[in-house]
Motif scaffolding. Structure first.
Motif, PDB file in Angstrom:
ATOM      1  N   LEU A 209      56.169  74.025 105.014  1.00  0.00           N
ATOM      2  CA  LEU A 209      55.429  75.052 104.544  1.00  0.00           C
ATOM      3  C   LEU A 209      54.811  75.100 103.296  1.00  0.00           C
ATOM      4  CD1 LEU A 209      58.116  77.822 104.620  1.00  0.00           C
ATOM      5  CD2 LEU A 209      55.705  77.823 105.586  1.00  0.00           C
ATOM      6  N   GLN A 210      54.614  73.843 102.460  1.00  0.00           N
ATOM      7  CA  GLN A 210      54.400  73.360 101.091  1.00  0.00           C
ATOM      8  C   GLN A 210      52.655  73.061 101.746  1.00  0.00           C
ATOM      9  OE1 GLN A 210      55.060  74.465  98.662  1.00  0.00           O
ATOM     10  NE2 GLN A 210      54.729  73.537  97.120  1.00  0.00           N
ATOM     11  N   GLY A 211      52.872  71.924 102.782  1.00  0.00           N
ATOM     12  CA  GLY A 211      51.597  71.875 103.174  1.00  0.00           C
ATOM     13  C   GLY A 211      50.305  73.228 103.670  1.00  0.00           C
ATOM     14  N   LEU A 212      50.743  73.776 104.747  1.00  0.00           N
ATOM     15  CA  LEU A 212      50.252  74.534 105.046  1.00  0.00           C
ATOM     16  C   LEU A 212      49.829  75.196 103.937  1.00  0.00           C
ATOM     17  CD1 LEU A 212      51.535  76.917 107.683  1.00  0.00           C
ATOM     18  CD2 LEU A 212      51.075  77.949 106.064  1.00  0.00           C
ATOM     19  N   ALA A 213      50.740  75.614 102.325  1.00  0.00           N
ATOM     20  CA  ALA A 213      50.052  76.334 101.717  1.00  0.00           C
ATOM     21  C   ALA A 213      49.192  75.726 100.431  1.00  0.00           C
ATOM     22  CB  ALA A 213      51.287  76.546 100.606  1.00  0.00           C
ATOM     23  N   GLN A 214      48.834  74.670 101.020  1.00  0.00           N
ATOM     24  CA  GLN A 214      47.482  73.742 100.242  1.00  0.00           C
ATOM     25  C   GLN A 214      46.513  73.831 101.308  1.00  0.00           C
ATOM     26  OE1 GLN A 214      47.973  72.354  97.381  1.00  0.00           O
ATOM     27  NE2 GLN A 214      50.000  72.606  96.891  1.00  0.00           N
ATOM     28  N   GLN A 215      46.701  73.342 102.460  1.00  0.00           N
ATOM     29  CA  GLN A 215      45.819  73.861 103.419  1.00  0.00           C
ATOM     30  C   GLN A 215      44.396  75.056 103.551  1.00  0.00           C
ATOM     31  OE1 GLN A 215      47.464  72.524 107.528  1.00  0.00           O
ATOM     32  NE2 GLN A 215      46.052  71.436 107.895  1.00  0.00           N
ATOM     33  N   VAL A 216      45.557  76.371 103.642  1.00  0.00           N
ATOM     34  CA  VAL A 216      45.140  77.186 103.551  1.00  0.00           C
ATOM     35  C   VAL A 216      44.618  78.219 102.623  1.00  0.00           C
ATOM     36  CG1 VAL A 216      46.604  78.435 105.030  1.00  0.00           C
ATOM     37  CG2 VAL A 216      46.966  78.602 102.933  1.00  0.00           C
ATOM     38  N   ILE A 217      44.548  77.327 100.681  1.00  0.00           N
ATOM     39  CA  ILE A 217      44.810  76.803  99.566  1.00  0.00           C
ATOM     40  C   ILE A 217      43.114  76.192  99.207  1.00  0.00           C
ATOM     41  CG2 ILE A 217      44.101  76.913  97.172  1.00  0.00           C
ATOM     42  CD1 ILE A 217      48.066  77.593  97.772  1.00  0.00           C
ATOM     43  N   SER A 218      43.274  74.961  99.693  1.00  0.00           N
ATOM     44  CA  SER A 218      41.671  74.341  99.415  1.00  0.00           C
ATOM     45  C   SER A 218      40.390  75.178 101.551  1.00  0.00           C
ATOM     46  CB  SER A 218      42.395  72.413 100.150  1.00  0.00           C
ATOM     47  OG  SER A 218      42.385  73.113 101.748  1.00  0.00           O
ATOM     48  N   MET A 219      41.317  76.198 102.112  1.00  0.00           N
ATOM     49  CA  MET A 219      40.221  76.298 103.224  1.00  0.00           C
ATOM     50  C   MET A 219      39.474  77.811 102.099  1.00  0.00           C
ATOM     51  SD  MET A 219      40.243  75.056 106.252  1.00  0.00           S
ATOM     52  CE  MET A 219      42.616  75.804 106.916  1.00  0.00           C
ATOM     53  N   ALA A 220      40.414  78.296 101.694  1.00  0.00           N
ATOM     54  CA  ALA A 220      39.654  79.969 101.018  1.00  0.00           C
ATOM     55  C   ALA A 220      38.764  79.335  99.871  1.00  0.00           C
ATOM     56  CB  ALA A 220      41.008  80.273 100.116  1.00  0.00           C
TER      57      ALA A 220
END
Lengths: 307, 308
Positions: A209-220
Motif C-alpha cells: 500500500l505504501q508503494g501504491l501511495a508513492q506511485q499515485v502521489i508521484s503520478m499526481a
C-alpha cells in the motif's frame, strides 16, 4: 511552442492547465529543481479544480476537487462513494467555455460497481444543465460537441480483479498518460476491496500500500492529474466502544492530501472533510438523486464541527 | 507483482532499469486488455430478470450479472419465495429476461421447499403470460435447479470450491443462490470470535466474487436481519427498525442490497389473499433508493403496481 509575452498574458489560467500544449509550455516538476513559493502558487492556480456539482462541497474544498493532488473518499457501503466518482468523471469533461477542464478520465474499477446506466443518467443531467446555461455563441457551439457520445468516449475504464492487476495497471499508467495527454483524472474505486482479500500477511500489505501511495502521489504531481481513491470503512474497538474508521490502517491515512468521509447522520447524508491542507474541517450535507451528486435540499443548514 | 520493487531488485540482483523492464513486462502479462473507452465498454448491461415487470422496473432490468446481490428480511417476509422465482426465471432465454441456464441453490437453513417449487413451476404459464406457452412447456424447470445442502462452513467451502465450478464451467448453471449466509456464520461463531468470523466471511465472499466474475454469473445471497437494539451512529436510515445481519465486513462485499419486509395490510385477488410486503433498494450502483410493494401469490412474487 513559443509565445510572446502579451499573448501569454492574454491566456486565461485554466486554458493553460488542460491540453498538451499547455502542459508542454508550463515547466514540469523536475526532481531536484527548486521553485519559489510564488511559482508554486501560480502553478496550483493554473491546475484548476473539478466541480462536484454540490455548491457546498465545492465551497468547502475552495472551488472543487484539487487537480494534482490525491483525494481519498471514505464511506460505508451505499453512502455514495461510487456516485461521487462517477459524477467527477463526468464533471471533468465540462467544456472550457463553461469554466471546466475539458479533459478525460481513467477509471480503475476493482469492485465491479461501474455501471454504464448510471453514468448515462449523470451525463444526461449534466448535458441538460449546460444546454440551459448556454448563452453566447461560443458556448452554444461547444454544446454541439458536448453530448452523451463524447462524454462516454472520454471515460477510459479498467477493470482490476485483484491487487496484482491493480499494481500492474498503475505501473503501466505513465505510458498510458503519455499517449493520452488529455487525461487529467485517475479514479481508483476502491483501493480497499482488492487489498482486504487474498492478503493475509499484514506487513506485506502495508508495504504494498505504501508503494501504491508513492506511485499515485508521484503520478499526481508529475503528470499533474487529480487522483481520487475510494476506501471502505471498518469497525475499530476503542474503550469497549465501536467506532467507524477508514479501512487499511493508520499508515495508509498519510497517502492522501485530502480525505473526505461520507456518512449518514440520522436521515441526512453528510460529507466531512477530515484532512486537508487548505480547508478547515467542515461537514456539509449532500444527497444522491437520480441525476447524481447534489446539495441537500436545505442549503442553509451548515454544520461546522471539529473532529 | 506482489512484491515491492525494492524486493525484486534485491532478490534478482538486477540493476534499477532492468528491474523496471522486468516489472513492465510482468504488468503487460497481467493485463487483460488495455483501458477501454466508455463507448467501447462491452458491459452490455446484461441483467437477470425476476419474472415480474414491476420488479424488473424497480431493479432496472434485474440483478447485475457480476457481483453479489443481497436480499435480506425478517422470517416470513418472502425472501425464499423471491429466490425460488429467480432460480426459475434464470432458465428462460435472454430475450425473456433469463440467462438460459440453471440455478445452483445452496440451502444452509432449512430443507429445500421442493413442494413450493413444484407449485411455482406448474403456475409458470400464469406468471409469464407474455412468454409463448410452447416455450414454457419446452423448459424442464425442475431438472435445472441444482440443490445443495450445506450444514456447516466446511461443506459450504467444498461445495463452492469443487462442485460449483464444475457446474458453471459446463454451462449448466448461470445463477448461484445461497439461502442463507447468515445462518452459518451466526451459528458457528460466538460473539468473541468476530475476528475469525470476519476472516471466514471474507474468504467466503471472495470465493463468490471469483465465481461470479469468471463465469459472469449473478450471485444472490439471502441474509437475515438484526433487531436494531443498539443505537449506532452513522447508520443508513432504513424504513424499518431492523438492519441486515453480519455487519460492515459483509456489507462491504455486497454490490446490491435489497430488503423485503412485511406490512400490516393484506391484498386479495380472486380467491387468494396475501400479506403486502415492501421491497426496498437500500443501495445499488445503478439505482437510486426506491421501494415498491409486492405480494406473494400462488404463481409467485409480483409487484403491486401503483394504480392497484
Amino acid at each position: 511552442m513559443f509565445l510572446t509575452l502579451p499573448s501569454i498574458l492574454e491566456k486565461w489560467p485554466c486554458q493553460w492547465s488542460s491540453g498538451a500544449s499547455g502542459r508542454r509550455a508550463s515547466p514540469s516538476f523536475n526532481a531536484g529543481e527548486a521553485v519559489t513559493a510564488l511559482e508554486l502558487l501560480q502553478r496550483e492556480r493554473e491546475c484548476g479544480s473539478i466541480t462536484t456539482f454540490s455548491s457546498q462541497l465545492d465551497h468547502a474544498l475552495k472551488g472543487g476537487l484539487p487537480v494534482g493532488k490525491v483525494t481519498e473518499i471514505c464511506g460505508a457501503p451505499g453512502v455514495g462513494k461510487t456516485h461521487l466518482c462517477l459524477q467527477l468523471s463526468v464533471d471533468i469533461q465540462i467544456p472550457r467555455s463553461f469554466g471546466g477542464l475539458e479533459a478525460q478520465v481513467i477509471f480503475m474499477d476493482t469492485e465491479g460497481s461501474f455501471v454504464l446506466q448510471r453514468v448515462v443518467d449523470i451525463a444526461a443531467a449534466v448535458v441538460r444543465h449546460f444546454s440551459l446555461l448556454a448563452v453566447d455563441g461560443e458556448q452554444k457551439d461547444t454544446m454541439q460537441t458536448f453530448n452523451m457520445e463524447s462524454i462516454l468516449s472520454n471515460i477510459f475504464l479498467v477493470r482490476c480483479h485483484d491487487y496484482v492487476e491493480l499494481q500492474a495497471e498503475l505501473l503501466l499508467l505513465p505510458d498510458f498518460l503519455r499517449d493520452k495527454p488529455r487525461v487529467r483524472l485517475l479514479v481508483i474505486d476502491s483501493v480497499a476491496f482488492p487489498f482486504r482479500q487474498h492478503l493475509d500477511d499484514l506487513s506485506q500489505r502495508t508495504r504494498l500500500l505504501q508503494g501504491l501511495a508513492q506511485q499515485v502521489i508521484s503520478m499526481a504531481t508529475r503528470h499533474n492529474i487529480a487522483v481520487v481513491i475510494t476506501n471502505q470503512m471498518t469497525t475499530r474497538l476503542q474503550d469497549s466502544q465501536s467506532h467507524l474508521v477508514p479501512a487499511l490502517g493508520e499508515i495508509w491515512g498519510h497517502a492522501s492530501t485530502t480525505r473526505i468521509i461520507l456518512q449518514w447522520e440520522g436521515s441526512q447524508q453528510v460529507a466531512a472533510i477530515v484532512k486537508s491542507p487548505c480547508c478547515i474541517d467542515t461537514a456539509i450535507q449532500y444527497q444522491i438523486t437520480s441525476e447524481g451528486f447534489r446539495d441537500a435540499n436545505q442549503p442553509e443548514i451548515t454544520l461546522t464541527n471539529r473532529r | 507483482m506482489s512484491l515491492p520493487a525494492v524486493d525484486v531488485q534485491r532478490l534478482t540482483g538486477l540493476a534499477h532499469p532492468e528491474v523496471h523492464q522486468l516489472l513492465t513486462a510482468a504488468a503487460h502479462a497481467c493485463r487483460r486488455h488495455a483501458p477501454l473507452s466508455g463507448e467501447a465498454v462491452c458491459e452490455s448491461g446484461l441483467r437477470l430478470g425476476v419474472s415480474c415487470p414491476v420488479l424488473d422496473g424497480l431493479l432496472r432490468g434485474g440483478l447485475p450479472v457480476g457481483g453479489i446481490t443481497e436480499l435480506s428480511g425478517q422470517s416470513g417476509a418472502g425472501k425464499t419465495q423471491l429466490a425460488l422465482q429467480i432460480s426459475l426465471s434464470v432458465q428462460y432465454p435472454v430475450e425473456h429476461g433469463g440467462l438460459g441456464g440453471g440455478a445452483l441453490y445452496i440451502c444452509t437453513e432449512d430443507s429445500f421447499p421442493i413442494r413450493r417449487l413444484q407449485q411455482m413451476i406448474s403456475e409458470q404459464a400464469n406468471l409469464r403470460s407474455e412468454v409463448p406457452s410452447s416455450l414454457i412447456r419446452g423448459l424442464r424447470f425442475s431438472d435445472h435447479v441444482y440443490i445443495e445442502h450445506a450444514a456447516d462452513l466446511d461443506s459450504l467451502q467444498v461445495c463452492l470450491s469443487r462442485r460449483a465450478p464444475v457446474l458453471l464451467a459446463a454451462g449448466l448453471v448461470r445463477l448461484i443462490v445461497v439461502d442463507s449466509v447468515a445462518a452459518l456464520f451466526r451459528s458457528e461463531f460466538q460473539a468473541e470470535d468476530w475476528m475469525e468470523r470476519n476472516k471466514q466471511l471474507l474468504t467466503f465472499s471472495s470465493m463468490l466474487h471469483q465465481l461470479s466474475q469468471e463465469f459472469t454469473t449473478p450471485v444472490l445471497c439471502i441474509n437475515q436481519v438484526n433487531e436494531d437494539a443498539m443505537i449506532e451512529k452513522n447508520k443508513q436510515p432504513l424504513s424499518s427498525s431492523v438492519t441486515p445481519a453480519l455487519g460492515l465486513a459483509w456489507a462491504n462485499q455486497v454490490l446490491v442490497r435489497l430488503m423485503i419486509r412485511r406490512l400490516q395490510k393484506t391484498v386479495s385477488r380472486g380467491d387468494q389473499s396475501s400479506a403486502l410486503r415492501q421491497l426496498e433498494v437500500v443501495f445499488a450502483p445503478h439505482l437510486a433508493r426506491s421501494k415498491c410493494e409486492v405480494a406473494v401469490w400462488r404463481e409467485g412474487v409480483r409487484g403491486v403496481a401503483a394504480f392497484e
